[in-house]
Enzyme design. Structure first.
Site, PDB file in Angstrom:
ATOM      1  N   ASP A   1      26.003  38.505  62.134  1.00  0.00           N
ATOM      2  CA  ASP A   1      26.933  38.132  62.882  1.00  0.00           C
ATOM      3  C   ASP A   1      26.382  36.763  65.002  1.00  0.00           C
ATOM      4  O   ASP A   1      27.492  36.602  65.135  1.00  0.00           O
ATOM      5  CB  ASP A   1      28.002  38.779  63.074  1.00  0.00           C
ATOM      6  CG  ASP A   1      27.830  39.836  64.145  1.00  0.00           C
ATOM      7  OD1 ASP A   1      26.458  39.922  64.305  1.00  0.00           O
ATOM      8  OD2 ASP A   1      28.929  40.849  63.735  1.00  0.00           O
TER       9      ASP A   1
ATOM     10  N   ASP B   1      21.670  46.087  58.289  1.00  0.00           N
ATOM     11  CA  ASP B   1      21.751  46.620  60.027  1.00  0.00           C
ATOM     12  C   ASP B   1      21.811  48.333  59.180  1.00  0.00           C
ATOM     13  O   ASP B   1      22.689  48.419  58.107  1.00  0.00           O
ATOM     14  CB  ASP B   1      22.720  45.730  60.357  1.00  0.00           C
ATOM     15  CG  ASP B   1      23.183  44.740  61.627  1.00  0.00           C
ATOM     16  OD1 ASP B   1      21.185  44.667  61.420  1.00  0.00           O
ATOM     17  OD2 ASP B   1      23.189  43.977  61.651  1.00  0.00           O
TER      18      ASP B   1
ATOM     19  N   LYS C   1      23.612  55.441  81.755  1.00  0.00           N
ATOM     20  CA  LYS C   1      23.728  55.939  80.685  1.00  0.00           C
ATOM     21  C   LYS C   1      22.334  54.929  79.494  1.00  0.00           C
ATOM     22  O   LYS C   1      23.027  53.994  79.581  1.00  0.00           O
ATOM     23  CB  LYS C   1      24.618  56.708  79.112  1.00  0.00           C
ATOM     24  CG  LYS C   1      25.574  55.697  79.238  1.00  0.00           C
ATOM     25  CD  LYS C   1      26.643  55.916  78.204  1.00  0.00           C
ATOM     26  CE  LYS C   1      27.047  55.401  77.702  1.00  0.00           C
ATOM     27  NZ  LYS C   1      28.491  53.992  78.390  1.00  0.00           N
TER      28      LYS C   1
ATOM     29  N   SER D   1      23.804  51.192  79.985  1.00  0.00           N
ATOM     30  CA  SER D   1      25.075  50.415  80.444  1.00  0.00           C
ATOM     31  C   SER D   1      25.487  52.073  81.785  1.00  0.00           C
ATOM     32  O   SER D   1      24.447  52.998  81.507  1.00  0.00           O
ATOM     33  CB  SER D   1      26.077  50.395  79.809  1.00  0.00           C
ATOM     34  OG  SER D   1      26.737  51.668  78.918  1.00  0.00           O
TER      35      SER D   1
ATOM     36  N   SER E   1      22.928  45.098  77.772  1.00  0.00           N
ATOM     37  CA  SER E   1      23.028  44.389  77.356  1.00  0.00           C
ATOM     38  C   SER E   1      21.413  44.518  76.845  1.00  0.00           C
ATOM     39  O   SER E   1      21.372  45.304  77.152  1.00  0.00           O
ATOM     40  CB  SER E   1      22.038  43.107  78.406  1.00  0.00           C
ATOM     41  OG  SER E   1      21.360  43.997  78.895  1.00  0.00           O
TER      42      SER E   1
ATOM     43  N   THR F   1      17.950  45.283  79.354  1.00  0.00           N
ATOM     44  CA  THR F   1      18.034  46.478  78.991  1.00  0.00           C
ATOM     45  C   THR F   1      18.297  47.459  79.123  1.00  0.00           C
ATOM     46  O   THR F   1      18.127  48.826  78.576  1.00  0.00           O
ATOM     47  CB  THR F   1      19.478  46.437  80.749  1.00  0.00           C
ATOM     48  OG1 THR F   1      20.561  46.384  80.103  1.00  0.00           O
ATOM     49  CG2 THR F   1      18.940  45.393  81.894  1.00  0.00           C
ATOM     50  N   ARG F   2      19.099  47.722  77.168  1.00  0.00           N
ATOM     51  CA  ARG F   2      19.204  48.643  76.633  1.00  0.00           C
ATOM     52  C   ARG F   2      20.510  49.929  77.346  1.00  0.00           C
ATOM     53  O   ARG F   2      19.877  50.722  76.830  1.00  0.00           O
ATOM     54  CB  ARG F   2      18.304  49.332  75.377  1.00  0.00           C
ATOM     55  CG  ARG F   2      17.552  47.777  74.844  1.00  0.00           C
ATOM     56  CD  ARG F   2      16.330  48.424  74.456  1.00  0.00           C
ATOM     57  NE  ARG F   2      16.834  49.089  72.985  1.00  0.00           N
ATOM     58  CZ  ARG F   2      15.192  50.129  72.610  1.00  0.00           C
ATOM     59  NH1 ARG F   2      14.814  50.111  73.064  1.00  0.00           N
ATOM     60  NH2 ARG F   2      15.835  51.232  71.538  1.00  0.00           N
TER      61      ARG F   2
END
Lengths: 692, 87
Positions: A530, A320, A407, A395, A389, A392-393
């Protein structure tokens, strides 16, 4: 999905936890090495079992030197007794090597066991009442309530409450960890850890004896240790070599009698023991156990030796970006207003969108906005925070006046604005590209249908990571970076970090697809993860390392768990796996190369009367001293190599060919020369004390 | 076999045999050593016959036993080679 590592200090300075008490390790190992003389245990090690049988036969010949026919010579009782003692110590030293390696694991298991004690749990019954029961009576699916000061009675999932938990008993990390329900990462608790504030309601996810600590104990103790594929292959090779030498030695008396140079059975056994690969036979299991232990010392629990060994064969590393390649704590560095908006307006909207955001990124946006003089100009109690989330990417905040500030990923915000009748602007694309080209993450900010600007989240590549990837490349390992960022940001970071390939705007499904694609090409793949959505990929990868802060599903799917939750450690684990394989190869080479000098010591001594005395290149004093010197060397080399077997051969990031050349030079040529010198020295010592 | 033993022998003896068989299932080594020594009753005279009187009768038995032990080790090593996962 990878979390930020909790420990910020250098890994080397971190305390290895649980604290292992190694006092008395060697006394216990000596006792254990005698216990391992049990023939049933010895049967597991074919090379050493042959030596053990040889010891019994020479012991019988010590009592009666003429047991197998009349033997010429003086002091036969003493000579046979010396051979018996040396062979006995050869077996004992091999057992000692294994016992010392196991001892460390057992000490670690004891330390873990100390953290695990039966506690009284408050079990919640279906009617809502609380019943106090022993933690051993809890079963999977039971609900328990824990309050501040309690030890968590078993592994579980938080379904109610918010509390701080001290996980230092397992991870060594003294900072408490926040646990709350619903969160993918923070909702998993481990039995044996202590709740230090508030209270939690937990659903137990493991039956007694099957929890995380129980699994760790079983693994470090070696109770579940099965031979790895490489160990099995090497065991077969050693058995074949032993079989060949057994045939050779068994047929020698016929030749010896033909050349009128009869040989006693004791000398034949000495020859057999000197020729079979006792060094690697004695150290093989110790090398494997020590490899597991080295991984454990890195605060990583491997579910099997097979997993550690697979690390050594890894071809592709999937990493990652955030937290592994970059520092992980992305911070807002700049606001870029667009559409003619002023910096003040942009800061005000960014603050409004982030006021409920508790992530480090969100807090850094709030700090930057406040620094620019922005203030919250609405009633927070009447506003509603919208969490980020993956779907939706974005918040943001639903303001009391009914408008919405958001944003998030530029594409997601574009869609949000479009859905409210707004349109995209060229300014936005320019700002987006500028941030991306700097290797940062661009976050767009909008208020309903009005686009305000872009936040530049600065991401810093970890120092030294480029050199690590260069090392990996030299070792023939390909690195692939996965990131949710856009393609431009991903390419800039990939270039800066020096990874071989990258996948931008990646989803958990992409991880799975990459692993399957690499495996289809016959490569072995390692990855970290994780989250629950990482679990299928962790299970699919040849080496899956789950973070301890991760979900139960991820930990169960992976074949390693990193207690420090540091994704960068995957690189270290691969190095340990390589080191394990290199150590095994080096000691096998050394053991087999040793045969040459032992051959030159014993064969001329055996057939001295057949006129091959000129082969006695070491000019050993007599036939008896030659046999004893070779056997003493054979026995002593095992304890002499125990430290190397436990510590591992020094690892250098070289290609397979370079490593082979280097090891043949050091352990092959060295394995031929060293015994010549050592056997000659022992022969001189034996002659000096007049032992024969 | 069990039915035959039960029918022929007194109860105590049948139980003793059952116990012995049970023990042998768990600890087969004594039986294996016993069978090896029985086999040596065939091997040792052959060794003695081939060497004339060059070696003693006791040495012939010892050599016979050693040969059988070597054979057993050979079989053991073949098992390790073909079924390494058992070890």
């Amino acid at each position: 999905m990878t979390s930020t590592p909790k420990s910020s200090g250098p890994r080397s300075s971190r305390r290895h936890t649980p604290k292992v008490n190694t006092s008395g390790l060697y006394q216990r190992a000596v006792r254990e090495s005698f216990a391992k003389l049990n023939p049933r245990v010895m049967l597991k090690n074919p090379v050493m079992f042959i030596v053990w049988v040889g010891t019994i036969v020479t012991a019988l010949m010590t009592i009666d030197p003429n047991l197998f026919g009349t033997v010429q010579g003086n002091n036969l009782h003493l000579f046979n007794a010396l051979i018996t003692i040396i062979l006995f110590f050869t077996v004992l030293f091999a057992n000692l090597a294994e016992a010392v390696a196991e001892g460390r694991g057992k000490a670690q298991a004891d330390a873990l066991r100390a953290t695990k004690s039966d506690t009284t749990a408050r079990k919640l019954l279906p009617d809502g009442t609380v019943q106090e029961v022993s933690s051993t009576e809890l079963r999977r699916g039971d609900l328990v309530k824990v309050i501040a000061g309690d030890i968590i009675p078993g592994d579980g999932e938080v379904i109610g409450g918010v509390a701080s938990v001290d996980e230092s008993a397992i991870t060594g990390e003294s900072a408490p960890v926040l646990k709350e329900p619903g969160s993918d990462v923070a909702s998993s608790v481990t039995g044996g850890t202590r709740i230090i504030s508030d209270e939690l309601t937990i659903r137990v996810t493991a039956d007694p004896g099957k929890g995380f600590i129980d699994r760790m104990i079983a693994l470090v103790e070696g109770a579940e240790r099965t031979k790895t594929p490489n160990e099995i292959a090497l065991t077969v090779l050693l058995a074949v070599l032993t079989l060949v030498f057994l045939f050779v030695v068994a047929t020698l008396p016929t030749i010896a009698n033909y050349v009128h140079s009869p040989v006693s059975v004791a000398i034949l056994i000495a020859l057999l023991v000197a020729l079979i690969p006792t060094t690697i036979g004695g150290l093989l299991s110790a090398i494997g156990i020590a490899g597991m232990d080295r991984v454990a010392q890195f605060n990583v629990v491997a579910t099997s030796g097979r997993a550690v060994e697979a690390c050594g064969d890894i071809n592709t590393l999937i990493l990652d970006k955030t937290g592994t390649i970059t520092l992980g704590n992305r911070l807002a560095d700049e606001f870029i207003p667009i559409n003619g908006h002023s910096m003040e307006e942009m800061a005000k909207e960014a603050l409004a969108a982030s006021v409920f955001d508790e992530t480090p990124e969100g807090k850094s946006i709030v700090r930057l906005a406040q620094k620019l003089g922005a203030t919250v100009n609405f009633d927070r109690d009447k506003a509603e925070g919208i969490e980020f989330s993956a779907k939706t990417r974005m918040s943001g905040t639903n303001l009391p006046d009914g408008t919405q500030v958001r944003k998030g990923a530029v594409e997601a915000i574009k869609g949000f604005v479009r859905s409210r009748g707004g349109s995209k602007t060229a300014d936005l694309d320019a700002a987006y590209e500028r941030v991306s080209r700097l290797g940062g993450t661009p976050l767009a900010v909008c208020h309903n249908d009005n686009m305000y600007g872009v936040i530049y989240l600065k991401d810093i590549v970890k120092p030294g990571i480029r050199e690590r990837f260069d090392q990996m490349r030299r070792m023939g390992i390909r690195t692939i970076m996965l990131t949710g960022d856009n393609r431009i940001t991903a390419s800039v970071i990939a270039e800066e970090a020096g990874v071989d390939d990258f996948i931008a705007e990646a989803t958990p499904e992409d991880k799975m697809a990459v692993i399957q694609r690499e495996q289809a090409e016959g490569k072995l793949v390692a990855m970290t993860g994780d989250g629950t959505n990482d679990a299928p990929a962790l299970a699919q990868a040849n080496v899956g390392v789950a973070m301890n802060s991760g979900t139960q599903a991820a930990k169960e799917a992976a074949n390693m768990v990193d207690l420090d939750s540091d994704p960068t450690k995957l690189i270290d684990i691969v190095a340990i796996g390589k080191q394990l394989l290199i150590t095994r190869g080096a000691l096998t080479t050394f053991s087999i190369a040793n045969d040459i000098s032992k051959y030159f010591a014993i064969i001329p001594a055996m057939f001295a009367s057949a006129g091959i005395g000129s082969l006695n290149v070491m000019q050993l004093t007599s036939a008896n001293t030659a046999v004893l010197s070779a056997l003493i060397y054979n026995a002593l080399i095992i304890p002499a190599l125990i430290p190397l077997a436990l510590k591992g051969v020094q690892f250098r990031p070289l290609s397979a060919n370079q490593l082979l050349q280097r090891n043949i030079l050091i352990y092959g040529v060295g394995g031929v020369i060293a015994p010549f010198i050592a056997i000659k020295a022992i022969d001189i010592a034996i002659s000096a004390v007049g032992l024969t | 076999m069990k039915r035959f033993v039960d029918a022929l022998l007194p109860v105590e003896m049948a139980e003793t045999i059952d116990l012995l068989l049970e023990q042998l299932r768990h600890r087969p080594l004594p039986l294996q050593v016993f069978l090896l020594m029985c086999l040596n009753l065939v091997v040792a005279p052959a060794v003695y016959a081939t060497t004339g009187e060059a070696i003693s009768r006791k040495a012939a038995y010892a050599i016979g036993l050693l040969a059988l032990v070597t054979l057993a080790l050979t079989i053991y090593l073949f098992v390790v080679v073909f079924q390494p996962e058992r070890f």
